[in-house]
Design an enzyme around this catalytic site. Structure first.
Site, PDB file in Angstrom:
ATOM      1  N   LYS A 123       0.883  -1.173   0.000  1.00  0.00           N
ATOM      2  CA  LYS A 123       0.000   0.000   0.000  1.00  0.00           C
ATOM      3  C   LYS A 123       0.921   1.224   0.000  1.00  0.00           C
ATOM      4  O   LYS A 123       1.436   1.646   1.038  1.00  0.00           O
ATOM      5  CB  LYS A 123      -0.863  -0.016   1.267  1.00  0.00           C
ATOM      6  CG  LYS A 123      -2.152   0.783   1.217  1.00  0.00           C
ATOM      7  CD  LYS A 123      -2.033   2.240   0.951  1.00  0.00           C
ATOM      8  CE  LYS A 123      -1.709   3.142   2.105  1.00  0.00           C
ATOM      9  NZ  LYS A 123      -1.527   4.551   1.629  1.00  0.00           N
ATOM     10  N   GLU A 151       9.542   2.210  10.992  1.00  0.00           N
ATOM     11  CA  GLU A 151      10.598   3.194  10.705  1.00  0.00           C
ATOM     12  C   GLU A 151       9.913   4.544  10.653  1.00  0.00           C
ATOM     13  O   GLU A 151       9.080   4.779   9.775  1.00  0.00           O
ATOM     14  CB  GLU A 151      11.272   2.902   9.361  1.00  0.00           C
ATOM     15  CG  GLU A 151      12.065   1.621   9.311  1.00  0.00           C
ATOM     16  CD  GLU A 151      13.295   1.625  10.199  1.00  0.00           C
ATOM     17  OE1 GLU A 151      13.728   2.715  10.628  1.00  0.00           O
ATOM     18  OE2 GLU A 151      13.799   0.528  10.477  1.00  0.00           O
ATOM     19  N   CYS A 195      13.614  11.328   6.172  1.00  0.00           N
ATOM     20  CA  CYS A 195      13.622  11.000   7.611  1.00  0.00           C
ATOM     21  C   CYS A 195      14.973  11.323   8.209  1.00  0.00           C
ATOM     22  O   CYS A 195      15.087  11.608   9.391  1.00  0.00           O
ATOM     23  CB  CYS A 195      13.280   9.536   7.803  1.00  0.00           C
ATOM     24  SG  CYS A 195      14.258   8.461   6.768  1.00  0.00           S
ATOM     25  N   GLU A 202       9.759  17.302  14.433  1.00  0.00           N
ATOM     26  CA  GLU A 202      10.092  17.080  13.020  1.00  0.00           C
ATOM     27  C   GLU A 202       9.260  18.019  12.150  1.00  0.00           C
ATOM     28  O   GLU A 202       8.034  17.999  12.222  1.00  0.00           O
ATOM     29  CB  GLU A 202       9.792  15.626  12.635  1.00  0.00           C
ATOM     30  CG  GLU A 202      10.237  15.286  11.221  1.00  0.00           C
ATOM     31  CD  GLU A 202       9.913  13.846  10.828  1.00  0.00           C
ATOM     32  OE1 GLU A 202       8.770  13.403  11.055  1.00  0.00           O
ATOM     33  OE2 GLU A 202      10.810  13.184  10.266  1.00  0.00           O
TER      34      GLU A 202
HETATM   35  P1  NAD Z   1       2.498   9.153   6.964  1.00  0.00           P
HETATM   36  O1  NAD Z   1       2.656   8.555   8.320  1.00  0.00           O
HETATM   37  O2  NAD Z   1       1.511  10.230   6.800  1.00  0.00           O
HETATM   38  O3  NAD Z   1       2.090   8.029   5.894  1.00  0.00           O
HETATM   39  C1  NAD Z   1       2.883   6.887   5.671  1.00  0.00           C
HETATM   40  C2  NAD Z   1       2.004   5.790   5.093  1.00  0.00           C
HETATM   41  O4  NAD Z   1       1.075   5.376   6.092  1.00  0.00           O
HETATM   42  C3  NAD Z   1       1.167   6.212   3.887  1.00  0.00           C
HETATM   43  O5  NAD Z   1       1.098   5.146   2.970  1.00  0.00           O
HETATM   44  C4  NAD Z   1      -0.195   6.474   4.494  1.00  0.00           C
HETATM   45  O6  NAD Z   1      -1.255   6.326   3.581  1.00  0.00           O
HETATM   46  C5  NAD Z   1      -0.247   5.397   5.555  1.00  0.00           C
HETATM   47  N1  NAD Z   1      -1.177   5.662   6.664  1.00  0.00           N
HETATM   48  C6  NAD Z   1      -1.612   6.852   7.139  1.00  0.00           C
HETATM   49  N2  NAD Z   1      -2.488   6.664   8.163  1.00  0.00           N
HETATM   50  C7  NAD Z   1      -2.568   5.320   8.340  1.00  0.00           C
HETATM   51  C8  NAD Z   1      -3.293   4.497   9.252  1.00  0.00           C
HETATM   52  N3  NAD Z   1      -4.092   5.021  10.187  1.00  0.00           N
HETATM   53  N4  NAD Z   1      -3.154   3.162   9.174  1.00  0.00           N
HETATM   54  C9  NAD Z   1      -2.332   2.605   8.251  1.00  0.00           C
HETATM   55  N5  NAD Z   1      -1.631   3.331   7.348  1.00  0.00           N
HETATM   56  C10 NAD Z   1      -1.747   4.687   7.401  1.00  0.00           C
HETATM   57  O7  NAD Z   1       3.962   9.615   6.503  1.00  0.00           O
HETATM   58  P2  NAD Z   1       4.407  10.389   5.178  1.00  0.00           P
HETATM   59  O8  NAD Z   1       3.941  11.806   5.297  1.00  0.00           O
HETATM   60  O9  NAD Z   1       4.077   9.621   3.947  1.00  0.00           O
HETATM   61  O10 NAD Z   1       5.999  10.336   5.341  1.00  0.00           O
HETATM   62  C11 NAD Z   1       6.696  11.207   6.154  1.00  0.00           C
HETATM   63  C12 NAD Z   1       7.109  10.572   7.472  1.00  0.00           C
HETATM   64  O11 NAD Z   1       7.786   9.336   7.222  1.00  0.00           O
HETATM   65  C13 NAD Z   1       8.095  11.415   8.241  1.00  0.00           C
HETATM   66  O12 NAD Z   1       7.753  11.400   9.608  1.00  0.00           O
HETATM   67  C14 NAD Z   1       9.428  10.715   8.007  1.00  0.00           C
HETATM   68  O13 NAD Z   1      10.397  10.941   8.992  1.00  0.00           O
HETATM   69  C15 NAD Z   1       8.989   9.295   7.960  1.00  0.00           C
HETATM   70  N6  NAD Z   1       9.979   8.454   7.264  1.00  0.00           N
HETATM   71  C16 NAD Z   1      10.744   7.625   8.006  1.00  0.00           C
HETATM   72  C17 NAD Z   1      11.724   6.844   7.392  1.00  0.00           C
HETATM   73  C18 NAD Z   1      12.586   5.914   8.200  1.00  0.00           C
HETATM   74  O14 NAD Z   1      13.131   4.987   7.625  1.00  0.00           O
HETATM   75  N7  NAD Z   1      12.734   6.116   9.501  1.00  0.00           N
HETATM   76  C19 NAD Z   1      11.900   6.922   6.013  1.00  0.00           C
HETATM   77  C20 NAD Z   1      11.088   7.792   5.280  1.00  0.00           C
HETATM   78  C21 NAD Z   1      10.127   8.549   5.922  1.00  0.00           C
END
Ligand code: NAD
Length: 497
Positions: A175, A250, A284, A385
């Site tokens: 997804k 992550e 991230c 962040e």
């Molecule tokens: P997000 O948490 O908004 O979304 C990530 C994914 O989760 C998307 O596919 C989204 O549709 C899904 N999602 C959202 N709500 C959900 C729920 N209730 N249940 C299940 N899935 C759900 O994050 P984003 O805005 O896409 O990405 C940015 C964030 O990701 C930042 O906080 C960044 O630091 C983090 N990130 C971390 C790493 C790492 O390896 N540590 C790498 C890349 C990004």
């Protein structure tokens, strides 16, 4: 007429059962509609899970070296299509072409690494404490893995999860983030073209709180791997804890680059420009705190501001642009609101601080590279962040002080120290409380064959990348074979030596 993209379920490209769709637009140009994608729900997920269960039965019996061979072909196909995929990715995600090429390359590296791991899923054979008995362990696949990915690495992060999961013998349901569905569509095309049996991979597009949450709750998906924000990861963690699922998280970061007075200053400036403003700060591992020693603070900052104010904003598809747009309106609003918080906390904006407008920039979500001076440890800008091109500069007096500032946030992903002092370097590797520490390199730059992840609220103890992720996607099974022909009782029977 918008191009219509589909889910991949049970070996077919298919619309959502409800017929509902959502739009995917270019963040550098709202008028550029990339296409419509299915807005999936539980009905689509049920079909995907049934197919993935069939796929698992087939795939878990396929010898791991053959599974690895499929991944090698995936690597070859990604290499052939690298430029096309990079362009599609820049169009939907915004980061500049050089960076999307790097994103695809990370997927290629991950594929070739995974291909070899198919011949190296080591177990252990150890001496038994009893005579004529063998004791062994091996790694077996788990089942259907649900993979939920963020927008910022549209190809690399799905491959970090999918490829090891597949080599270990699991089937997968992906997804992707709703802002970048096109890149993952191409990735699934490549997997099928490479010869992956169709039931082994499923692609379901849609919104996190709908199809994403349904995946997490589904009782027949025993493994969830999530990369995204800490807020969403916490919700997922509580569901998986209740359901006893295996879960890899992550999440966010608040990464610091520390500069000592003995550092090579030009190198440290290059590092922070790349770390803070590459990917428009949406990594991230982005450098969102710059810790400057009192002795060099003013001079370093003057030079940095000069360089940052000359970065060129614009579409990542145009050669010469350094910084692309933010991903969407909500992200732009969030970054803007953090600048207001910074002002209310008494920080000084030394460059940027505003939306970037004028000409083509008006059609995208552009924000000026922003540097804040005088940020106080413990304040919101020092701890939260932002996920945008905003760098908080904090002063420190000595190495211990810098380490304390680095360690006092709730995140623990990446850190960096610029110095020519070998003792300070090793102290940093030992005492900075992060999953990754760079010496004389920026906070970004992970390599696909090394474990990747963070401590504290960045993760939950697992790692992606490298050899460690193969542990996550497989279970240890222990087997004893007793060929003594009699009952032997561990811990009870004794032998004369
Ligand atoms: P997000 O948490 O908004 O979304 C990530 C994914 O989760 C998307 O596919 C989204 O549709 C899904 N999602 C959202 N709500 C959900 C729920 N209730 N249940 C299940 N899935 C759900 O994050 P984003 O805005 O896409 O990405 C940015 C964030 O990701 C930042 O906080 C960044 O630091 C983090 N990130 C971390 C790493 C790492 O390896 N540590 C790498 C890349 C990004």
């Amino acid at each position: 007429m918008a191009e219509r993209f589909r889910n991949y379920i049970a070996g077919e490209w298919t619309d959502s059962a409800s017929g509902r769709t959502f739009e995917n637009r270019n963040p550098a140009d709202h008028d550029d509609l990339i296409g419509e994608f299915p807005r999936s729900d539980e009905q689509d997920l049920s079909r995907a899970v049934e197919s993935a269960k069939r796929g698992f039965e087939q795939w878990r019996r396929t010898p791991a070296p053959l599974r690895g061979d499929v991944l090698r072909r995936v690597g070859d196909l990604l290499t052939e299509r690298k430029e096309e995929i990079s362009r599609a990715m820049t169009r939907e995600m915004g980061k500049v072409l050089n960076e999307t090429r790097g994103d695809v390359q990370e997927g290629i590296d991950t594929a070739y690494y995974a291909a070899v791991e198919g011949r190296r899923l080591f177990g252990h054979t150890v001496p038994s404490e009893l005579r004529d008995k063998w004791a062994m362990s091996y790694r077996r696949p788990i089942g259907v893995a649900g993979l939920i990915t963020p927008f910022n690495f549209p190809l690399a992060i799905p491959t970090w999860k999918m490829f090891p999961a597949l080599v270990c013998g699991n089937s997968v349901i992906l997804k992707p983030a709703e802002d970048v569905p096109h890149t993952s569509t191409i990735l699934v095309e490549v997997l099928i073209e490479a010869g992956l049996p169709p039931d082994v991979v499923q692609l379901v597009h849609g919104f996190g709180e709908e199809i994403g949450a349904a995946m997490v709750e589904h009782p027949e998906i025993p493994v969830i791997s999530f990369t995204g924000s800490t807020a969403v990861g916490s919700q997922i963690g509580s569901v998986c804890g209740r359901m006893h699922k295996r879960l890899s998280l992550e999440m966010g970061g608040k990464n610091a680059q520390i500069v000592m007075p003995d550092a090579a200053m030009d190198l440290a400036i290059e590092g922070v420009l790349w770390g803070a403003f590459g990917t428009t700060g949406q990594r991230c591992t982005a450098t969102s705190r710059l810790l400057l020693h009192d002795d060099i603070h003013d001079e370093f900052l003057d030079q940095l501001v000069d360089r940052a104010s000359r970065l060129t904003l614009g579409s990542g598809l145009v050669d010469g642009n350094d910084v692309g747009p933010l991903i969407n309106q909500a992200s732009l609003d969030k970054v803007e609101s953090y600048v207001e918080v910074a002002i209310s906390e008494g920080d000084e904006i030394v460059t940027g601080g505003k939306r970037a407008t004028g000409g083509a920039l008006d059609r995208g979500y552009f924000f000026q590279p922003t540097i804040l001076r005088g940020v106080k440890p413990g304040s919101r800008l020092a701890c939260e962040e932002v996920f945008g091109p905003v760098l908080s500069v904090i002063r420190f007096s000595d190495l211990e002080h810098a380490f304390r500032i680095n360690n006092e946030v709730k995140y623990g992903l990446s850190s960096s120290l610029y110095t020519t002092d070998v003792r300070a370097s090793f102290r940093a590797m030992q005492d900075l409380d992060n999953g990754i520490t760079y010496i004389n390199a920026p906070t970004i730059g992970a390599e696909a064959h090394m474990p990747f992840g963070g401590v504290k609220q960045t993760g939950n103890g697992h790692r992606e990348g490298g050899w460690e992720v193969y542990e996550f996607y497989s279970e240890t099974k222990v087997c004893y074979v007793d060929y003594s022909g009699k009952l032997q009782r561990a811990q009870i029977d004794t032998y004369d030596i």
